[in-house]
Design an enzyme around this catalytic site. Structure first.
Site, PDB file in Angstrom:
ATOM      1  CG  HIS A   8      41.381  46.904 -65.172  1.00 24.23           C
ATOM      2  ND1 HIS A   8      41.501  45.948 -64.801  1.00 24.23           N
ATOM      3  CD2 HIS A   8      40.128  47.174 -64.690  1.00 24.23           C
ATOM      4  CE1 HIS A   8      40.695  45.170 -64.965  1.00 24.23           C
ATOM      5  NE2 HIS A   8      39.858  46.312 -64.443  1.00 24.23           N
TER       6      HIS A   8
ATOM      7  CB  ALA B  60      30.731  42.307 -53.751  1.00 21.43           C
ATOM      8  N   GLY B  61      34.539  42.215 -55.313  1.00 22.15           N
ATOM      9  CA  GLY B  61      34.878  43.333 -56.227  1.00 22.15           C
ATOM     10  C   GLY B  61      35.633  44.867 -54.751  1.00 22.15           C
ATOM     11  CG  LEU B  62      33.158  45.630 -52.069  1.00 24.78           C
ATOM     12  CD1 LEU B  62      32.694  45.924 -51.131  1.00 24.78           C
ATOM     13  CD2 LEU B  62      33.767  47.395 -52.621  1.00 24.78           C
ATOM     14  CB  SER B  63      39.790  43.868 -51.740  1.00 30.70           C
ATOM     15  OG  SER B  63      40.223  43.978 -52.945  1.00 30.70           O
ATOM     16  CB  SER B  64      36.417  39.670 -49.297  1.00 32.64           C
ATOM     17  OG  SER B  64      35.722  39.117 -50.359  1.00 32.64           O
TER      18      SER B  64
ATOM     19  CD  GLU C  60      44.009  37.003 -54.937  1.00 34.23           C
ATOM     20  OE1 GLU C  60      44.238  37.293 -53.864  1.00 34.23           O
ATOM     21  OE2 GLU C  60      42.950  37.199 -55.296  1.00 34.23           O
TER      22      GLU C  60
ATOM     23  CG  ASP D 248      42.755  44.747 -54.556  1.00 37.28           C
ATOM     24  OD1 ASP D 248      42.557  45.535 -54.827  1.00 37.28           O
ATOM     25  OD2 ASP D 248      42.288  43.453 -55.199  1.00 37.28           O
TER      26      ASP D 248
ATOM     27  CE1 TYR E  11      42.674  42.701 -62.857  1.00 37.53           C
ATOM     28  CE2 TYR E  11      44.546  41.271 -62.730  1.00 37.53           C
ATOM     29  CZ  TYR E  11      43.969  42.041 -62.843  1.00 37.53           C
ATOM     30  OH  TYR E  11      44.841  42.828 -61.605  1.00 37.53           O
TER      31      TYR E  11
END
Ligand code: GLA
Length: 394
Positions: A41, A129-133, A166, A178, A229
């Site tokens: 963040h 899952a927060g892994l930036s797919s 995005e 990311d 966020y």
């Protein structure tokens, strides 16, 4: 990754079986997911981050079309979506395609000669899952568009286009971390990024024979991640507005040192002060972490990871019961050097640095504790740092 060539061939074959074998030569690209080691963040506060591109990626095959149409096949979902480059709209029935649509629209709006194409893609970055797919899909799309259209865009510009797509097209107000790491990551390195200037340095990771990066997926992702966020972002902005009355010239929390913050924190509402405290000290932790890693002081780096987690939990309040449970379990397991939640929070994954000989024991023990306490079966991914987005030749 050993089987990258095989997977690339598979995606290429899928393209032909779904969209027929006419048309031009098929090209293949990859773009990785990411895990952030520290600096959470901070990116949208013009601060510092230290992510790694992981050996899990989106692989995309594509070939040009002359009629300005784009046809996409998402192999993992067995879903299709098509559109005309002349009229790019969001597709509510195939929201996954909006990342691709957004990137192509923005490239076009910059006057670049985007061509129609047939595309197929598949990935092993866990979804949601927060892994930036999503960043990986954006970067794969941007790179594929340049190859199919025979034009060049600097990777940092492609990163900015991915982020803008995005923000403005998909509608998620993310920072630049990311996309940047998916575009510019490097094998065996973390990437120390100044999110204001976009200057970066590659920081060698501790030797892989000695330490492993272990990602643990809580298998939970809260729906409120987007609203929370955005709320955190505006609390940070509120903090900057108030602190600027005492520190003229600051434009982001990045500009405030811990000492200055301590001097003026009393002027902030309590909750805003907590948010600012996290960001300001987290920026400092990233700077200190880079020094520790460069000096080979892995234990000190591990302690910074723990501090980061506590700050995200108590001050920024973006952790969750599951993330805290995973971190607590990891922290008391033999061989753990450091552990924390990673990414936006409210579920998703933790990242731990683990001594290599202890990895199997770590997975067994942390998995057991986590399941006993939550009733959930976590997933573990032992990762290594890989190169960012690139064309695959095979
Ligand atoms: C998400 C966003 C990033 C960053 C992290 C938190 O992953 O996409 O830009 O803000 O959260 O560090």
């Amino acid at each position: 990754m050993a089987n990258m060539g095989e997977r690339a061939k598979h995606v290429k074959n899928m393209l032909v079986s779904v969209w027929g074998d006419g048309g031009g030569h098929v090209k293949v690209v990859k773009a990785p997911g990411r895990v952030n080691l520290i600096g959470e963040h901070t990116d949208y506060n013009d601060g510092f981050v230290l992510p790694v591109a992981i050996d899990r990626e989106i692989i995309m095959a594509g070939r040009p079309r002359d009629d300005g149409k784009v046809r996409i096949y998402a192999a993992d979902l067995d879903a299709k979506s098509s559109f005309d480059l002349k009229d790019i709209q969001r597709d509510p029935h195939a929201p996954w395609s909006n990342y691709i649509r957004g990137v192509l629209l923005l490239l076009k709006e910059r006057g670049l000669p985007v061509k129609g194409m047939d595309v197929a893609f598949s990935g092993d970055v866990p979804l949601a899952a927060g892994l930036s797919s999503s960043a990986a899909l954006e970067m794969a799309t941007g790179l594929m568009a340049t190859i199919v259209g025979h034009f060049h865009v600097d990777m940092v510009d492609l990163v900015k286009i991915g982020q803008a797509a995005e923000n403005t097209f998909v509608g998620v107000n993310c920072g630049i971390m990311d996309q940047f790491i998916s575009g510019l990551g490097r094998k065996d390195h973390a990437l120390f990024l100044d999110c204001r200037s976009l200057e970066y340095e590659l920081v060698p990771l501790p030797p892989m024979e000695d330490y492993k990066i272990v990602i643990a997926n809580t298998m939970v992702r809260r729906g409120l991640v987007d609203s929370a966020y955005n709320e955190r972002r505006s609390q940070c902005e509120q903090g900057v507005r108030t602190l600027a009355e005492y520190l003229p010239g600051i434009t982001a929390l990045r500009d405030v040192t811990p000492a200055e913050f301590e001097q003026y924190r009393g002027h902030l509402p309590a909750i805003v002060a907590k948010r600012c405290e996290h960001v300001i000290y987290e920026n400092q932790r990233v700077l200190d972490s880079v020094k520790a890693l460069r000096a080979g002081d892995v234990a000190q780096f591990g302690r910074f990871m723990g501090d980061s987690h506590r700050s995200l939990r108590d001050l920024y309040e973006v952790s969750s019961k599951e993330l805290d449970t995973m971190v607590e379990a990891a922290a008391k397991t033999a061989g753990t050097v450091g552990t924390r939640m990673t990414g936006a929070g409210f579920g998703g994954c933790t990242v731990s640095l683990v001594e290599a000989p202890s990895v199997d024991g770590f997975i067994a023990e942390v998995g057991d504790i986590y399941t006993a306490r939550t009733g959930l079966e976590p997933e573990f991914y032992v990762c290594q740092a890989e190169d960012g987005a690139e064309q695959l030749e095979f």
